[in-house]
Design a protein around this motif. Structure first.
Motif, PDB file in Angstrom:
ATOM      1  N   GLN A 228      61.420 -21.891-106.794  1.00 26.99           N
ATOM      2  CA  GLN A 228      61.221 -20.599-107.448  1.00 26.99           C
ATOM      3  C   GLN A 228      62.315 -20.436-108.498  1.00 26.99           C
ATOM      4  N   PHE A 229      61.927 -20.026-109.683  1.00 25.25           N
ATOM      5  CA  PHE A 229      62.856 -19.778-110.789  1.00 25.25           C
ATOM      6  C   PHE A 229      62.800 -18.304-111.165  1.00 25.25           C
ATOM      7  N   ARG A 230      63.930 -17.757-111.604  1.00 28.58           N
ATOM      8  CA  ARG A 230      63.927 -16.422-112.205  1.00 28.58           C
ATOM      9  C   ARG A 230      64.902 -16.428-113.380  1.00 28.58           C
ATOM     10  N   LYS A 231      64.654 -15.515-114.303  1.00 27.56           N
ATOM     11  CA  LYS A 231      65.505 -15.425-115.485  1.00 27.56           C
ATOM     12  C   LYS A 231      66.689 -14.519-115.213  1.00 27.56           C
ATOM     13  N   GLU A 232      67.866 -14.992-115.649  1.00 27.81           N
ATOM     14  CA  GLU A 232      69.087 -14.192-115.648  1.00 27.81           C
ATOM     15  C   GLU A 232      69.665 -14.279-117.041  1.00 27.81           C
ATOM     16  N   ASN A 233      69.768 -13.145-117.737  1.00 33.48           N
ATOM     17  CA  ASN A 233      70.255 -13.122-119.119  1.00 33.48           C
ATOM     18  C   ASN A 233      69.488 -14.104-120.001  1.00 33.48           C
ATOM     19  N   ASP A 234      68.165 -14.072-119.878  1.00 33.25           N
ATOM     20  CA  ASP A 234      67.251 -14.914-120.663  1.00 33.25           C
ATOM     21  C   ASP A 234      67.378 -16.409-120.393  1.00 33.25           C
ATOM     22  N   VAL A 235      67.958 -16.776-119.261  1.00 34.64           N
ATOM     23  CA  VAL A 235      68.092 -18.184-118.881  1.00 34.64           C
ATOM     24  C   VAL A 235      67.378 -18.388-117.546  1.00 34.64           C
ATOM     25  N   TRP A 236      66.497 -19.386-117.492  1.00 32.70           N
ATOM     26  CA  TRP A 236      65.826 -19.702-116.232  1.00 32.70           C
ATOM     27  C   TRP A 236      66.803 -20.384-115.278  1.00 32.70           C
ATOM     28  N   LYS A 237      66.844 -19.894-114.043  1.00 32.11           N
ATOM     29  CA  LYS A 237      67.710 -20.484-113.015  1.00 32.11           C
ATOM     30  C   LYS A 237      66.917 -20.718-111.735  1.00 32.11           C
ATOM     31  N   LEU A 238      67.299 -21.747-111.003  1.00 29.81           N
ATOM     32  CA  LEU A 238      66.688 -22.023-109.716  1.00 29.81           C
ATOM     33  C   LEU A 238      67.164 -20.964-108.723  1.00 29.81           C
ATOM     34  N   ALA A 239      66.216 -20.334-108.037  1.00 27.81           N
ATOM     35  CA  ALA A 239      66.555 -19.279-107.083  1.00 27.81           C
ATOM     36  C   ALA A 239      66.262 -19.670-105.640  1.00 27.81           C
ATOM     37  N   HIS A 240      65.252 -20.501-105.428  1.00 24.89           N
ATOM     38  CA  HIS A 240      64.868 -20.868-104.057  1.00 24.89           C
ATOM     39  C   HIS A 240      64.230 -22.251-104.085  1.00 24.89           C
ATOM     40  N   LEU A 241      64.779 -23.172-103.314  1.00 26.79           N
ATOM     41  CA  LEU A 241      64.295 -24.554-103.249  1.00 26.79           C
ATOM     42  C   LEU A 241      63.796 -24.841-101.838  1.00 26.79           C
ATOM     43  N   THR A 242      62.540 -25.252-101.738  1.00 27.50           N
ATOM     44  CA  THR A 242      61.982 -25.662-100.447  1.00 27.50           C
ATOM     45  C   THR A 242      61.576 -27.121-100.558  1.00 27.50           C
ATOM     46  N   ILE A 243      62.007 -27.913 -99.596  1.00 29.16           N
ATOM     47  CA  ILE A 243      61.597 -29.310 -99.512  1.00 29.16           C
ATOM     48  C   ILE A 243      60.973 -29.506 -98.141  1.00 29.16           C
ATOM     49  N   ASP A 244      59.715 -29.957 -98.146  1.00 26.32           N
ATOM     50  CA  ASP A 244      59.046 -30.193 -96.867  1.00 26.32           C
ATOM     51  C   ASP A 244      58.064 -31.349 -96.999  1.00 26.32           C
ATOM     52  N   GLN A 245      57.260 -31.562 -95.964  1.00 24.19           N
ATOM     53  CA  GLN A 245      56.265 -32.637 -95.947  1.00 24.19           C
ATOM     54  C   GLN A 245      56.916 -33.981 -96.283  1.00 24.19           C
ATOM     55  N   MET A 246      58.063 -34.243 -95.678  1.00 29.56           N
ATOM     56  CA  MET A 246      58.862 -35.425 -96.010  1.00 29.56           C
ATOM     57  C   MET A 246      58.556 -36.594 -95.076  1.00 29.56           C
TER      58      MET A 246
END
Length: 196
Positions: A147-165
């Motif tokens: 999940q990405f969200r913008k902070e001060n017009d910059v996209w940043k990673l907010a939530h990383l899920t890794i599964d089905q490994m």
């Protein structure tokens, strides 16, 4: 990876319905090409940060309240996420490279964005913590949803899920641990086997 009994959790890939919804008729929620490129670049940059140990760059691309939900561990802020990798470099990073494929980015109704990719974890050098095998070797393959969200017009990673490994036999994991890594993130809490 060696052959093993098929794990029902890995017989087909589970991806969010929203990924495919953007291609149906009537979808009006679109992301600009520049936004998609920025997001894709930052996805790949995170993997290069791991491989080069450039942890200071994480401050520029991760939100302060960044969450990682991985079979290895769950972290609820950027600081503890960075610390996990710094404290466990020898086991988690030495002799290893990370590669993303099949990257797709789509917008969410709340003006955030989601990126989905396959993650390949490759062994490229023998180390004291990885058994000696011919190089290179595929150590693991997983689904990554970010999940990405913008902070001060910059996209940043907010939530990383890794599964089905799927994990290589190099690690010597038993059947229960393999099932844990192969599970969807929502199922892992029931299985409860975090390693770090």
């Amino acid at each position: 990876m060696t052959s093993q009994t098929p794990n029902p959790a890995l017989l087909h890939t589970q991806l969010p319905d929203a990924l495919f919804a953007q291609y149906t008729a009537g979808s009006v929620n679109k992301l600009a090409a520049a936004d998609k490129l920025e997001i894709i670049e930052k996805l790949h940059l995170l993997e290069l940060i791991f491989d080069t140990r450039r942890y200071e760059i994480m401050d520029a691309i991760l939100t302060e309240d960044f969450v990682m939900d991985h079979a290895l561990a769950k972290r609820l802020d950027r600081t503890s996420f960075k610390q996990l990798w710094q404290d466990n470099e020898a086991v988690l990073l030495n002799g290893i490279r990370h590669q993303l494929t099949n990257v797709i980015v789509y917008p969410n109704p709340d003006e955030t964005a989601t990126a989905i990719a396959y993650l390949n974890v490759l062994k490229f050098a023998n180390t004291s913590t990885l058994s000696k095998t011919d190089n290179p070797a595929l150590l693991a393959h997983a689904v990554q949803v970010v999940q990405f969200r913008k902070e001060n017009d910059v996209w940043k990673l907010a939530h990383l899920t890794i599964d089905q490994m799927a994990v290589s036999d190099i690690f010597g994991l038993d059947k229960t641990a393999r099932h844990y890594f192969a599970a969807l993130a929502g199922e892992r809490e029931q299985l409860g086997q975090s390693l770090f």
